[in-house]
Design a protein around this motif. Sequence first.
Motif, PDB file in Angstrom:
ATOM      1  N   GLY A  92       2.202  -1.627   5.693  1.00 40.15           N
ATOM      2  CA  GLY A  92       0.818  -1.958   5.369  1.00 40.15           C
ATOM      3  C   GLY A  92      -0.197  -0.911   5.724  1.00 40.15           C
ATOM      4  O   GLY A  92      -1.351  -0.983   5.267  1.00 40.15           O
TER       5      GLY A  92
ATOM      6  N   ARG B 200       2.485 -10.468  -1.247  1.00 34.89           N
ATOM      7  CA  ARG B 200       2.064  -9.422  -2.162  1.00 34.89           C
ATOM      8  C   ARG B 200       0.726  -9.812  -2.815  1.00 34.89           C
ATOM      9  O   ARG B 200       0.410 -10.994  -2.961  1.00 34.89           O
ATOM     10  CB  ARG B 200       3.112  -9.201  -3.256  1.00 34.89           C
ATOM     11  CG  ARG B 200       4.460  -8.888  -2.704  1.00 34.89           C
ATOM     12  CD  ARG B 200       5.376  -8.276  -3.759  1.00 34.89           C
ATOM     13  NE  ARG B 200       6.745  -8.262  -3.286  1.00 34.89           N
ATOM     14  CZ  ARG B 200       7.219  -7.470  -2.348  1.00 34.89           C
ATOM     15  NH1 ARG B 200       6.413  -6.599  -1.766  1.00 34.89           N
ATOM     16  NH2 ARG B 200       8.481  -7.533  -1.972  1.00 34.89           N
TER      17      ARG B 200
ATOM     18  N   GLU C  14       3.996  -5.621   3.361  1.00 37.99           N
ATOM     19  CA  GLU C  14       3.788  -6.484   2.201  1.00 37.99           C
ATOM     20  C   GLU C  14       5.150  -6.920   1.698  1.00 37.99           C
ATOM     21  O   GLU C  14       5.971  -6.086   1.288  1.00 37.99           O
ATOM     22  CB  GLU C  14       3.030  -5.721   1.119  1.00 37.99           C
ATOM     23  CG  GLU C  14       2.718  -6.546  -0.109  1.00 37.99           C
ATOM     24  CD  GLU C  14       2.034  -5.736  -1.184  1.00 37.99           C
ATOM     25  OE1 GLU C  14       2.512  -5.755  -2.338  1.00 37.99           O
ATOM     26  OE2 GLU C  14       1.020  -5.062  -0.862  1.00 37.99           O
TER      27      GLU C  14
END
Length: 916
Positions: free
Chosen positions: A102, A129, A223
């Motif tokens: 991230g 996501r 993510e």
Amino acid sequence: MRPIRSVSVLMPTWQGIELLERAVTALAAQETDIAWDFRIIDSGSTDGTWELLAGWRKRFPVPLAMERIEQVEFDHGDTRNLLAARSTGDLLVFLTQDAIPGSPDWLATLARNFTDERVGAAYCRNVPRSDADVLTRIFSAGDPGYALERRAVRLPEPAVYADMDPGERRLLYNFNDVASAVRRELWERHPFPRATFGEDVLMARALLEAGFTVVYDAAATVEHSHDYDAAETYARSFVDGRFNAEWLDRTCVRTPKDVKVLTARLSAEDAAAIRALGALPEAERALLVHAHELRAAAFLGLHDGGRSSLRHPATRLRERTDLSILYVVHGFPPETWAGTEVYAFNLATEMQRRGHRCTVLTRVPADERELPDFHVEESEFQGLRVLRMTHRLAHANLRESYHEPRAEAAFRRVLLAEQPDVVHFQHLIHTSAGLVHVARELGHATVITCHDYWAVCARVQLIRPDGRICERNMGAGCYLCVKDERLPLVPVAERIGAAAGAVIEGFAREVAESPVASAVWRRRAAEYVDLAERQEFVLSAYAAADLRISPSRFLRSKLLETGRFSPHTFLYSDNGMRTDHIHALEHEPPADGRVRFGFIGSLVWYKGGDVLVRAMRRLAGTKAVLNVYGDFQPDAEPHHAELAELAGDNVRFMGRFDNARLSEVYAEVDVLVVPSVWYENSPITIHEAFLTKTPILASDIGGMVEFVRDGVNGLHFRVGDDADLAAKMRRFLDEPELLARLATSMAPVKTIGENAQEMEFRYRGLACRVRDEGAGALLLDYEGRDASQREGPVEEQGSDMLLLRPGGAAVEYDLAAAAGIEVDVGIEIFALAAEPETEHGGRVLVDGREIGRLPLLRAHGADELHKVVIATELPAGSRRLRLETAVREGGPEASLRVKRVTVRRRKDAPSVGGQA
């Protein structure tokens, strides 16, 4: 704990093209002061994953290493272990191909947790996501892996932990290797268990129970999310439910009614979240219906998967990283140098070089000293400790060729003396398949490498003496094959046996025991029964091992076809080999344009040498020549004489050569021919050809097809077809560019060092299992005649007994291996009906201390076998069990005919075995 000075980021990949570019880009942007590297193992991707990573290799900011394995080799735990084994970082960071770091400080943030020496592992917060489905976002809100708060988890006080139910413990063990880190020094003491699911949870349990902290770091984010449909949700939940049942003894959802109750409960919570979205009524109704479907699928999957009755043992962090390994093989240098023996030698040598204590147990024939069968003698070979067990192979019956109780008794004594962490069987032929059961009973981790088809074929190679290949064990037909009788009828006999096997076997038993049948028919009937029982006994022994390894996918598939093995515990993993003595010398083709074909190996009939020589006859007058390297004795070997008779001027028999000249030999070979007519497994010569960049012509069966890719690094020809072989050989004469093209695409060869890396973590993983086997186990098993010391009037009777007569007779048996535990000592006494007045009895002592007395016994009209069991504790240092004819100290004496002496661990005694 060692300070973290380096990090290895480890990623397994397969068909990951969708998100991999984003993941690698985010990795490349990491900013950290810690030295790090990136390593991937790909499981045969065909969607561009491998090519994408290859494109990044030169421009990635830190070293990027890449390795490929076959899809069948992938396992969630095993592949992560392989990544770890190939790496060098103090901190092992595991990242999946669809987890996208991230921020640029993600790696530094994750590594920072390990400044606390109590932290053994840490894992990251998942973030849905940006394009995740709305239900995925709602469901993740309640998932601990998406929580916003940091957690540092340690095991509670022992009393509290003991009172926790399986569900509470499962929450305690939360860990997710989508994005996680583990200290290398702890991974070395507890590799990920080989598992289809939950290997991360099992790692966390072991670390927590060893006193370490597992951190959930909400600041280190990736993510990562999946939009599963109902079918995918069910499938994943099924695996999760099965994992909980089999590994944690936890039933997630007990009944179909619970499925409905839980679905309704969570659907109500989902409904509140869905209504808070403020969607249009129609969209809201669709979301409510879909959410209900997904929840129902999840709970149904947990219920169905949780019905599994299989249970796996727990695992524990080992105190040490070094291992005691016992290798068992049917032959060993310097007596034998065949492929299996050489592989066992090389692997044991390499494992010893890596710091482990390695011992080899091997069978040897009798020498001039005439040592008794199953005598075990310690020796040394090139720095390896070798235990050599004498066995003349003078089998009393066919059964002893696969089940030899005397070999098993000797093996028990070896195990108790050696106390290995792991026993690795390289072959069971010439010993006993029952060795595996013995090792399991005594609580040792076990591995079998399947080098051939002995598990299903008494002749080892699934080929009959008439040259016909068997696709499987042929049941009743195997009898004809073993006896080399009426071989064309083998398939017929197989069908008859399949239809009426129980009846035929029952009849054979009656004949074998019939007093009116001739000796010949009794023997043949007994052999039939022995062979009929071979398949079950040998396969059950292979199935008893913790892990089976096949060097070829073909062999693995053949043994899996028996239905006796779990594919998950039957690995495909090619053998490693020494490569330091082989290098590719420049192939300088003869100036006259000849093409030099070569055969390298043993000139036994099933290697297909006659097929090759016949093919050369078809090429007479061309520029094809054949050099045959291997022991050649036409005056002594009929098959060699046949080859000499067939050979023309274009065939040269070069004889044996020193292995140190192997590179020189291959420099004189333009094309290696492997014409075997049996299902070769993983031929060493093919691997040597890869190393020397020599194209290969191979029969189109077995492992040969697997390793030689037609038109890529060699050519295939129809097995046994000399005309087709000659046609393929002619291509090398007619297509001058073919040699160079095929030589550029050689497959990589696994080195023995790489193989040892793999075996090391597999051994350690098996040694981490908590084993309660051993309670009630048979520790020592002596025939009467096996006494290590005899005193006074003692004589051998029958094939296995000793008769002690009055007059100070005594015998002693070695106890050292079983000392320090509580045992039941069993004495079997045989009284003859012909001696009704003879009384049998005496005393039993351990190192001069009386532990019991044998009551006076005699026969009453028939031969009688009496067994006396004495419960005792063998103090540490106990050495000798002594039987005396004196019925009490200084008192009168009796006779004593000893048939068998056993020492069995008491049911409530602690287990024997390697360190957990």
